[in-house]
Design a protein around this motif. Structure first.
Motif, PDB file in Angstrom:
ATOM      1  N   LYS A   1      -6.942  -7.986   4.622  1.00 16.28           N
ATOM      2  CA  LYS A   1      -7.842  -7.851   3.472  1.00 16.28           C
ATOM      3  C   LYS A   1      -7.093  -8.069   2.164  1.00 16.28           C
ATOM      4  N   ARG A   2      -5.891  -7.536   2.090  1.00 14.29           N
ATOM      5  CA  ARG A   2      -5.102  -7.705   0.865  1.00 14.29           C
ATOM      6  C   ARG A   2      -4.831  -9.177   0.588  1.00 14.29           C
TER       7      ARG A   2
ATOM      8  N   ALA B   1      -5.512   4.352  -1.937  1.00 17.39           N
ATOM      9  CA  ALA B   1      -6.121   3.038  -1.702  1.00 17.39           C
ATOM     10  C   ALA B   1      -5.898   2.090  -2.867  1.00 17.39           C
TER      11      ALA B   1
ATOM     12  N   CYS C   1      -3.621   0.039  -3.674  1.00 19.15           N
ATOM     13  CA  CYS C   1      -3.114  -1.314  -3.392  1.00 19.15           C
ATOM     14  C   CYS C   1      -4.269  -2.294  -3.145  1.00 19.15           C
ATOM     15  N   HIS C   2      -5.424  -1.814  -2.681  1.00 17.47           N
ATOM     16  CA  HIS C   2      -6.617  -2.663  -2.552  1.00 17.47           C
ATOM     17  C   HIS C   2      -7.485  -2.573  -3.798  1.00 17.47           C
TER      18      HIS C   2
ATOM     19  N   CYS D   1     -13.957  -8.918   2.706  1.00 15.51           N
ATOM     20  CA  CYS D   1     -13.395  -7.837   1.873  1.00 15.51           C
ATOM     21  C   CYS D   1     -14.366  -6.677   1.664  1.00 15.51           C
TER      22      CYS D   1
ATOM     23  N   CYS E   1       0.820  -1.208   0.000  1.00 12.62           N
ATOM     24  CA  CYS E   1       0.000   0.000   0.000  1.00 12.62           C
ATOM     25  C   CYS E   1       0.849   1.252   0.000  1.00 12.62           C
TER      26      CYS E   1
ATOM     27  N   LYS F   1      -5.507  -4.050   7.050  1.00  7.73           N
ATOM     28  CA  LYS F   1      -5.368  -3.840   5.607  1.00  7.73           C
ATOM     29  C   LYS F   1      -4.609  -4.997   4.961  1.00  7.73           C
ATOM     30  N   ASP F   2      -3.595  -5.484   5.658  1.00  5.96           N
ATOM     31  CA  ASP F   2      -2.828  -6.624   5.131  1.00  5.96           C
ATOM     32  C   ASP F   2      -3.683  -7.880   5.074  1.00  5.96           C
TER      33      ASP F   2
ATOM     34  N   LEU G   1      -7.956 -10.879  -0.673  1.00  6.60           N
ATOM     35  CA  LEU G   1      -8.190 -10.577  -2.085  1.00  6.60           C
ATOM     36  C   LEU G   1      -7.291 -11.429  -2.989  1.00  6.60           C
TER      37      LEU G   1
ATOM     38  N   ASN H   1     -16.473  -1.636  -2.706  1.00  9.94           N
ATOM     39  CA  ASN H   1     -15.084  -1.182  -2.753  1.00  9.94           C
ATOM     40  C   ASN H   1     -14.820  -0.156  -3.846  1.00  9.94           C
TER      41      ASN H   1
END
Length: 501
Positions: free
Chosen positions: A106-107, A168, A170-171, A87, A34, A103-104, A110, A139
């Motif tokens: 969720k990443r 954002a 990176c997501h 997610c 991110c 955040k990690d 994904l 999202n």
């Protein structure tokens, strides 16, 4: 919910297969983390913008942090839905250090979902399709800050503002990659998918093409093309929705960031039109593509626009006349850079124009080209003279020289007598020589006619000058006194001139 998930997470989450930047089959570049910046840009160059905040969704069903490898095949679809629910939580990326662990998580979820879509061979259930559509909507669909959109690319091709990159991303890029692979998957039943990827979803997806982030627009372009190919039932609606975006851009706002991407998609769409062309498609050419030459920012998307127009001409060469007349209608008068671009497009169109269609528009076209030849802006004059370097256009001119030479020769002679630029003078001499060799008798006749017209014009100017001198002399013998009315700033009337003569 997140505390319960974090308690089950290892201290150091793996990020296998995601080091550096890796390119997937769909052409979406995946960034490493991110905090990473776009290629060749320092982190300080990234301008931050707020992402929309959506309410968190409740994760239900099977534990979402379980790996797909650890569950039987019968439970994989349920795990897929569960991970999609996880997610649906959207984070605030304005502060890079806020909720970094979540955040990690969720990443990684994904990434697991993308891997599952790539390897899945069984049909997706309707629950899985609905969950995927919902997660992508939560999202992706967001409002862009007005202060970011106020300086968008509607200002013209000279707009030097740096693009704005969403922190954002990176997501977002992973959600776009997931959506692209999901839509393109053979496991997605189009009959079920069309209910969840419906008109509302498509309109919101199209609205995202106004994003400042060029990476996002590139992803959307690919996804839109994939949706158009997957759901045939949505094709007429997509064409209408895109037409409305073009109408609004041309006739109302004069500002939109995604015109080039939309035209690139439609270049592929037009190449797939069946013959003979439907009236709906011809109307799209006349009412949408031709007016798109009007905005000042046409230079930002001219390449894609020209490709779309030439695709129509390849499908139906009889459209060439209406296209050229349409371009002449929107021809720039005071913008020399646009004029150069129009001349380039005219040359490309003429390359695929038949003799019959050329004859319908050659008089107004070469009147305009002759006007460009005498332009004081050397680039316009130069580009107009370069038309004679094209063999197909020379062939069209040669077959219609009786009409074209009388229009062009006066402009060439005027250039030789008075143009200031040496490069333009050299090109003018070359074109003049070419026309002379093409038909010497006709060229000499046109040249003689030009000289005769010049002599007539000089004679008229001399008569006009003499008339004004007589008026001045007559006025000198009748000085203005008292309340005598004086006519100022008007040409002498015919009766007055006749009296004086």
């Amino acid at each position: 919910m997140w505390k319960q998930l974090l308690s089950k997470l290892p201290r150091k989450s793996s990020a296998s297969g995601d080091s550096g930047q890796c390119s997937n089959g769909a052409g979406i570049q995946r960034t490493a983390s991110c905090g990473s910046a776009p290629p060749a840009r320092p982190p300080s160059a990234i301008r931050r913008m707020s992402s929309a905040v959506f309410p968190s969704s409740v994760v239900a069903g099977i534990e979402p942090l379980v790996s797909f490898k650890d569950v039987p095949n019968s439970e994989k679809q349920n795990l897929f839905v569960s991970k999609l629910g996880l997610c649906c939580v959207v984070f605030d990326f304005s502060d890079p250090n806020k909720s970094s662990v979540e955040k990690d998580i969720k990443r990684q979820a994904l990434l697991d979902l993308i891997e599952f879509i790539e390897s899945n061979s069984s049909r997706f259930s309707e629950a899985a399709i609905a969950a995927c559509s919902r997660m992508c909507a939560i999202n992706l669909f967001r409002a862009f800050p007005p202060n970011c959109r106020s300086g968008s690319s509607g200002g013209g091709e000279g707009d030097e503002d740096e693009p704005m990159f969403d922190p954002a991303w990176c997501h977002l890029q992973l959600v776009y990659e997931l959506l692209l692979k999901f839509i393109g998957s053979s496991s997605l039943d189009a009959k079920i998918g069309k209910k969840h990827f419906d008109h509302s979803f498509i309109v919101k997806l199209l609205n995202l093409l106004d994003s400042e982030d060029p990476r996002e627009r590139d992803c959307l372009k690919t996804i839109l093309h994939r949706i158009y190919g997957k759901f045939m039932v949505h094709r007429p609606f997509i064409r209408k929705a895109v037409s409305n975006i073009f109408y609004q851009f041309v006739f109302e706002t004069d500002r939109h960031n995604g015109i080039a991407e939309l035209l690139e998609v439609f270049g592929s769409v037009i190449s797939g039109f069946a013959l003979p062309l439907k009236e709906e498609h011809k109307i799209f050419l006349w009412r949408v593509l031709i007016p798109l030459h009007k905005p000042k920012s046409v230079g930002l998307y001219l390449q894609q626009l020209t490709y779309c127009v030439t695709q129509f001409l390849e499908k139906d060469p009889k459209l060439a006349n209406s296209v050229i007349i349409g371009l002449l209608r929107y021809w720039p008068i005071t913008n020399c850079q646009k004029e150069v671009m129009f001349l380039s497009e005219i040359e490309e169109i003429l390359e695929s124009t038949s003799q019959a269609e050329f004859q319908k528009c050659m008089v107004p076209l070469f009147r305009r080209i002759a006007h460009c030849i005498t332009s004081s802006h050397f680039q316009v004059a130069e580009r107009a003279l370069f038309v004679w370097n094209n063999d197909h256009i020379i062939s069209l001119i040669a077959q219609n020289r009786q009409v074209i030479m009388p229009l062009v020769v006066p402009a060439l002679e005027q250039n030789i007598q008075s143009h200031w630029n040496q490069a333009v003078l050299n090109l003018t001499v070359n074109v003049k020589k070419m026309l002379s060799e093409m038909d010497e008798a006709l060229f000499s006749s046109c040249l003689a006619k030009y000289k005769e017209d010049e002599e007539k014009q000089e004679s008229l100017e001399a008569k006009r000058k003499l008339t004004w001198e007589k008026l001045e002399s007559a006025a000198a013998f009748q000085p203005v006194t008292g309340h005598t009315a004086v006519l100022v700033g008007h040409q002498p009337s015919a009766n007055m001139i006749a009296t004086l003569i």
